[in-house]
Write a protein that holds these residues in place. Structure first.
Motif, mmCIF file in Angstrom:
data_model
loop_
_atom_site.group_PDB
_atom_site.id
_atom_site.type_symbol
_atom_site.label_atom_id
_atom_site.label_comp_id
_atom_site.label_asym_id
_atom_site.label_seq_id
_atom_site.Cartn_x
_atom_site.Cartn_y
_atom_site.Cartn_z
ATOM 1 N N ASP A 7 0.871 -1.180 0.000
ATOM 2 C CA ASP A 7 0.000 0.000 0.000
ATOM 3 C C ASP A 7 0.903 1.223 0.000
ATOM 4 N N ASP A 8 0.561 2.233 -0.780
ATOM 5 C CA ASP A 8 1.399 3.430 -0.815
ATOM 6 C C ASP A 8 1.132 4.358 0.364
ATOM 7 N N SER A 9 0.131 4.033 1.175
ATOM 8 C CA SER A 9 -0.162 4.815 2.373
ATOM 9 C C SER A 9 0.500 4.165 3.590
ATOM 10 N N LEU A 10 1.413 4.882 4.213
ATOM 11 C CA LEU A 10 2.075 4.371 5.415
ATOM 12 C C LEU A 10 1.048 4.090 6.508
ATOM 13 N N GLU A 30 6.712 -5.405 3.867
ATOM 14 C CA GLU A 30 5.863 -4.328 3.354
ATOM 15 C C GLU A 30 6.511 -3.630 2.174
ATOM 16 N N ALA A 31 5.638 -3.138 1.291
ATOM 17 C CA ALA A 31 6.079 -2.397 0.113
ATOM 18 C C ALA A 31 5.163 -1.197 -0.062
ATOM 19 N N ASP A 32 5.764 -0.063 -0.437
ATOM 20 C CA ASP A 32 4.965 1.145 -0.638
ATOM 21 C C ASP A 32 4.641 1.389 -2.109
ATOM 22 N N SER A 33 4.905 0.383 -2.942
ATOM 23 C CA SER A 33 4.560 0.496 -4.363
ATOM 24 C C SER A 33 4.456 -0.903 -4.964
ATOM 25 N N GLY A 34 3.775 -0.978 -6.084
ATOM 26 C CA GLY A 34 3.679 -2.244 -6.791
ATOM 27 C C GLY A 34 5.027 -2.735 -7.272
ATOM 28 N N GLU A 35 5.839 -1.804 -7.737
ATOM 29 C CA GLU A 35 7.165 -2.173 -8.221
ATOM 30 C C GLU A 35 8.007 -2.786 -7.109
ATOM 31 N N LYS A 36 7.971 -2.165 -5.922
ATOM 32 C CA LYS A 36 8.730 -2.704 -4.788
ATOM 33 C C LYS A 36 8.183 -4.063 -4.364
ATOM 34 N N ALA A 37 6.871 -4.223 -4.456
ATOM 35 C CA ALA A 37 6.266 -5.516 -4.110
ATOM 36 C C ALA A 37 6.808 -6.621 -5.006
ATOM 37 N N LEU A 38 6.898 -6.355 -6.311
ATOM 38 C CA LEU A 38 7.404 -7.374 -7.234
ATOM 39 C C LEU A 38 8.872 -7.683 -6.968
ATOM 40 N N THR A 39 9.633 -6.670 -6.583
ATOM 41 C CA THR A 39 11.043 -6.894 -6.225
ATOM 42 C C THR A 39 11.145 -7.780 -4.989
ATOM 43 N N ALA A 46 6.590 -14.722 -0.815
ATOM 44 C CA ALA A 46 5.589 -14.488 0.227
ATOM 45 C C ALA A 46 4.571 -15.621 0.153
ATOM 46 N N ASP A 47 3.929 -15.881 1.276
ATOM 47 C CA ASP A 47 2.897 -16.915 1.344
ATOM 48 C C ASP A 47 1.504 -16.331 1.185
ATOM 49 N N LEU A 48 1.401 -15.003 1.342
ATOM 50 C CA LEU A 48 0.127 -14.302 1.241
ATOM 51 C C LEU A 48 0.437 -12.856 0.887
ATOM 52 N N ILE A 49 -0.366 -12.288 -0.013
ATOM 53 C CA ILE A 49 -0.195 -10.887 -0.411
ATOM 54 C C ILE A 49 -1.495 -10.137 -0.126
ATOM 55 N N LEU A 50 -1.367 -8.984 0.551
ATOM 56 C CA LEU A 50 -2.485 -8.070 0.771
ATOM 57 C C LEU A 50 -2.107 -6.776 0.070
ATOM 58 N N SER A 51 -2.881 -6.365 -0.926
ATOM 59 C CA SER A 51 -2.494 -5.206 -1.722
ATOM 60 C C SER A 51 -3.645 -4.239 -1.937
ATOM 61 N N ILE A 79 -5.043 -11.039 -1.685
ATOM 62 C CA ILE A 79 -6.253 -10.348 -1.230
ATOM 63 C C ILE A 79 -6.112 -8.868 -1.567
ATOM 64 N N MET A 80 -7.076 -8.363 -2.315
ATOM 65 C CA MET A 80 -7.113 -6.937 -2.625
ATOM 66 C C MET A 80 -7.800 -6.249 -1.452
ATOM 67 N N VAL A 81 -7.127 -5.278 -0.835
ATOM 68 C CA VAL A 81 -7.668 -4.509 0.292
ATOM 69 C C VAL A 81 -7.746 -3.069 -0.188
ATOM 70 N N THR A 82 -8.952 -2.614 -0.516
ATOM 71 C CA THR A 82 -9.062 -1.359 -1.248
ATOM 72 C C THR A 82 -10.375 -0.635 -0.989
ATOM 73 N N ALA A 83 -10.379 0.648 -1.264
ATOM 74 C CA ALA A 83 -11.605 1.442 -1.207
ATOM 75 C C ALA A 83 -12.378 1.347 -2.520
ATOM 76 N N GLU A 84 -11.782 0.719 -3.521
ATOM 77 C CA GLU A 84 -12.415 0.585 -4.838
ATOM 78 C C GLU A 84 -13.499 -0.486 -4.772
#
Length: 126
Positions: A7-10, A30-39, A46-51, A79-84
């Motif tokens: 999540d880009d929000s700390l 934790e990653a503050d961007s999608g790019e960092k998550a892929l790195t 990871a065994d589980l991703i919450l994005s 798991i997508m965790v989002t306001a969308e």
């Protein structure tokens, strides 16, 4: 179990991480961007991703697609965790094989139920 929170929000990362810790998860990346998550996924896995969905640069849906298109991470629960919460976006995530979808705001119990569900299924796109 290794959990990656993207999540880009700390503030939101802290909320999710605190919920995860209270649920007994201790190995949290934790990653503050999608790019960092892929790195991180390429280096540590990871065994589980919450994005989150909406982030600067690479959106969560793009992270999901990259995860599903990678042989090594293809079956990682996501798991997508989002306001969308628009139906067409939820459908887009389902088509991209999201494991579950949690809409913000959420409670620790909502998060626990989602995690328990995807881990019990033992499969993606559930």
């Amino acid at each position: 179990m290794k959990v990656l929170v993207v999540d880009d929000s700390l503030v939101m990362r802290r909320i999710i991480i605190n919920h995860l810790r209270s649920l007994g998860y201790t190995h949290i990346l934790e990653a503050d961007s999608g790019e960092k998550a892929l790195t991180i996924l390429a280096q540590d896995g990871a065994d589980l991703i919450l994005s989150d969905w909406c982030m600067r640069g690479m959106h969560g849906i793009e992270v999901l697609r990259s995860v599903r298109n990678n042989e090594r991470t293809r079956n990682t629960p996501f798991i997508m965790v989002t306001a969308e919460a628009q139906p067409h976006l939820i459908l887009e995530a389902i088509r991209a094989q999201v494991s579950d979808y949690v809409v913000k705001p959420f409670t620790r119990e909502n998060l626990r139920e989602s995690i328990d569900k995807v881990l019990a299924l033992g499969q993606v796109g559930g």
